[in-house]
Write a protein that holds these residues in place. Structure first.
Motif, short mmCIF file in Angstrom:
data_model
loop_
_atom_site.label_atom_id
_atom_site.label_comp_id
_atom_site.label_asym_id
_atom_site.label_seq_id
_atom_site.Cartn_x
_atom_site.Cartn_y
_atom_site.Cartn_z
N MET A 128 14.58 4.23 12.08
CA MET A 128 13.28 4.62 12.62
C MET A 128 12.63 5.63 11.67
N ILE A 129 11.30 5.59 11.60
CA ILE A 129 10.58 6.48 10.68
C ILE A 129 10.00 7.65 11.46
N PHE A 130 10.37 8.86 11.01
CA PHE A 130 9.86 10.09 11.58
C PHE A 130 9.43 11.01 10.43
N SER A 131 8.67 12.04 10.77
CA SER A 131 8.38 13.09 9.79
C SER A 131 9.01 14.39 10.29
N ASP A 132 9.78 15.05 9.39
CA ASP A 132 10.37 16.34 9.75
C ASP A 132 10.58 17.17 8.49
N THR B 169 13.97 -1.37 7.41
CA THR B 169 14.84 -2.52 7.59
C THR B 169 15.21 -3.10 6.22
N ARG B 170 16.15 -4.02 6.25
CA ARG B 170 16.58 -4.67 5.01
C ARG B 170 15.38 -5.32 4.32
N CYS B 171 15.30 -5.11 3.02
CA CYS B 171 14.15 -5.63 2.27
C CYS B 171 14.24 -7.14 2.12
N GLY B 172 13.15 -7.82 2.46
CA GLY B 172 13.05 -9.25 2.22
C GLY B 172 12.19 -9.50 0.99
N LEU C 287 7.60 -9.80 2.22
CA LEU C 287 7.29 -10.16 3.60
C LEU C 287 6.00 -9.49 4.06
N ASN C 288 5.24 -10.18 4.88
CA ASN C 288 4.00 -9.62 5.40
C ASN C 288 4.20 -8.22 5.98
N GLU C 289 5.28 -8.05 6.73
CA GLU C 289 5.49 -6.79 7.44
C GLU C 289 6.00 -5.67 6.54
N GLN C 290 6.29 -5.98 5.26
CA GLN C 290 6.86 -4.96 4.38
C GLN C 290 6.01 -4.67 3.14
N CYS D 3 13.53 -0.91 3.46
CA CYS D 3 12.08 -0.98 3.24
C CYS D 3 11.30 -0.53 4.47
N LEU D 4 10.25 0.23 4.23
CA LEU D 4 9.30 0.55 5.30
C LEU D 4 8.76 -0.75 5.87
N THR D 5 8.77 -0.87 7.20
CA THR D 5 8.45 -2.14 7.87
C THR D 5 7.55 -1.88 9.07
N GLU D 6 6.58 -2.80 9.25
CA GLU D 6 5.75 -2.77 10.45
C GLU D 6 6.29 -3.76 11.46
N GLN D 7 6.70 -3.28 12.62
CA GLN D 7 7.12 -4.17 13.70
C GLN D 7 5.92 -4.68 14.48
N ALA D 8 6.10 -5.75 15.21
CA ALA D 8 4.99 -6.39 15.92
C ALA D 8 4.33 -5.45 16.92
N ASP D 9 5.08 -4.50 17.46
CA ASP D 9 4.51 -3.56 18.44
C ASP D 9 3.94 -2.31 17.79
N GLY D 10 3.90 -2.27 16.45
CA GLY D 10 3.35 -1.12 15.74
C GLY D 10 4.37 -0.05 15.39
N THR D 11 5.62 -0.24 15.77
CA THR D 11 6.66 0.72 15.43
C THR D 11 6.91 0.70 13.93
#
Length: 534
Positions: free
Chosen positions: A471-475, A512-515, A518-521, A500-508
């Protein structure tokens, strides 16, 4: 017979390798092409007149030194020896004469072909005739080749790669320094899955000097010119990572005399293309454009940022329904600020020093910052006690362009991190939760990408983004431990986890593993971030 003799004369063209791309085309090309204004209704006079107009109206002196033919210059059949045959009705003096005439007037001539079996206009194309055509074009005197992508054997990326690769081999083996303009990416843009588009952009930057990446700009006199320009602009901002000295992302022609455009829209078109260091190829009846149009096309300050040796493509600092703010750096260290008013009425806009990638603390070592309005040439001194810059009274669809003398401040790449498919922006919030949301121009969507690989939003300047169990957070701790790497694939990769930084369908926002692209990455980052790979 003429084409046979010229082909024989060209038989020695293959041999010593050509110069590297950055030597052949170090700066974006500037000039004229017939297509958007005249389409297939061409003749010799159009090109002679265009050259005369550019010479007589100061365009040549300003740098517009190319005259390029587009589709429909040939007959509908090849010669018995396989060579293309120019249409003697349209070109009674022949193409070698036209090329020589243009050179005598100070221009560099260019020609068009298509990689398939027929051109987009239905004329003979180059598939399986590549070497013959290359030798003919060079022997006729042309030094720029636009290669379109209609009517290939199939629409697959592997076919385009193989066929365009033939031209790559010819260029590499030749002692002819031909500028190669590749239109292959345009045939893969706008698809639901953009993987092939990204793939073609990657190999296009290896085999040519510029690549037209999306739709043809609207042809005269039809259609909505501003809508067409904004569509190509919207494609173009996704691709900044590919541009480099010797290769330019090409958002298509400047349609100076399209009747649907206001003067402000025409000037915005030009200003944005200048900020992108994009090709400035005019497609208009240049003898009839008005003095106001000549004035903005020859604006030395705007042309200087287009022709700057860094050839950076300006990237988005922020975006919302009313404004796009873009920035880039030029060779002497100055910072370029661009504000596009997408709204329906005149308006003002303010931008902080931090959003422009500048350090407020460093700027305050001097009392003022020198700022030049590139439309008017007027210089002003902005107090470093101010929070940033305000530009007033920008017209609807107008664009402000400022050059900021930022020598007192280091530059940190700053701006949007956005998914180049969904166009959603990476967004920080006060809790440190990071997600993908609609771009809204907030500080939580403006990111500083530090030289050490740390990334923080302007909303939380003391916290950095981290991969925390996917999960991506800022701290705060992440500003000591978490580095990110940006690759030519468009992947933003955590250096520790290699995810890889990834956009999930719900905006999260996740890691995740780099493909493979991929559109989401695939993401866009601010200009100035080091891009790894090729």
């Amino acid at each position: 017979m003429m084409s046979q003799l010229l082909f024989a004369a060209a038989s020695g063209l293959l041999g010593v390798a050509a110069l590297p791309p950055e030597a052949v085309l170090p700066l974006p090309p500037m000039g004229f092409n017939n297509w958007a204004r005249f389409t297939t209704n061409i003749n010799e006079g159009i090109f002679v007149d265009a050259a005369n107009a550019m010479k007589n109206r100061g365009l040549l002196a300003a740098g517009y030194n190319r005259v390029n033919l587009d589709d429909a210059w040939s007959t509908k059949a090849r010669d018995a020896n396989g060579s293309m045959v120019w249409d003697t009705t349209k070109f009674p003096n022949g193409l070698p004469w036209l090329a020589a005439h243009l050179k005598s007037q100070g221009f560099i001539p260019g020609i068009y072909s298509d990689a398939g079996t027929l051109s987009c206009g239905g004329y003979p194309a180059a598939l399986n005739y590549e070497e013959i055509d290359f030798n003919d074009f060079a022997a006729w005197g042309f030094e720029y080749l636009k290669m379109d992508g209609c009517n290939l054997p199939d629409g697959g990326e592997p076919t385009y790669r193989e066929v365009y690769g033939r031209w790559d081999r010819l260029l590499r083996q030749s002692n002819v320094n031909m500028v190669f303009s590749d239109s292959a990416p345009a045939y893969f843009s706008g698809q639901e899955n953009l993987t092939d588009w990204y793939t073609i952009m990657r190999w296009a930057r290896q085999i040519g000097h510029l690549a037209r990446h999306s739709a043809d700009v609207v042809n005269y006199p039809n259609g909505n010119g501003w809508g067409s320009i904004m569509y190509n602009y919207g494609q173009h901002v996704r691709l900044a990572r590919y541009q480099k000295p010797g290769f330019f992302n090409d958002p298509d022609f400047l349609i100076v005399d399209h009747p649907s455009l206001s003067l402000d829209e025409k000037k915005s078109h030009f200003a944005l293309w200048c900020a992108f260091s994009a090709p400035l190829i005019l497609s208009a009846e240049l003898s009839n454009i008005n003095p106001q149009e000549v004035e903005y096309l020859t604006n030395r300050d705007l042309l200087a940022i287009n022709q700057d040796k860094l050839v950076q493509q300006a990237t988005l600092v922020s975006s919302d329904a009313s404004w796009d703010i873009l920035s880039k750096t030029v060779e002497n260290g100055d910072r370029i600020f661009v504000a596009l008013n997408k709204g329906a009425s005149r308006a003002d806009v303010s931008v902080s020093w931090e959003r422009l990638g500048l350090s407020r603390a460093a700027l305050r070592r001097s009392p003022n910052v020198s700022v030049k309005n590139l439309w008017t040439g007027q210089r002003s001194q902005i107090s470093t006690k101010a929070s940033g810059i305000t530009v007033k009274n920008i017209a609807s669809h107008g664009t402000a362009v400022l050059r900021i003398a930022a020598s007192g401040s280091p530059i940190t790449p700053t701006g949007l991190i956005f998914n180049t498919n969904s166009l959603k922006c990476l967004t920080d919030d006060k809790s440190g939760r990071v997600s993908w949301t609609k771009c809204n121009g907030s500080d939580g969507q403006v990111w500083r990408v530090r030289a050490d690989g740390r990334i923080n939003s302007l909303l939380r300047p003391n916290e950095c983004i981290a991969d925390s169990n996917g999960m991506i957070f800022s701290d705060q701790a992440a500003c000591r431990s978490e580095k990110w790497v940006y690759e030519i694939t468009g992947n933003l990769i955590n250096a520790r986890t290699r995810l890889c930084l990834t956009e999930q369908a719900d905006g999260t926002a996740t890691a995740t593993r780099c493909g493979y692209e991929l559109n989401e990455q695939v993401v866009g980052l601010p200009i100035g971030v080091q891009v790894i790979g090729d």
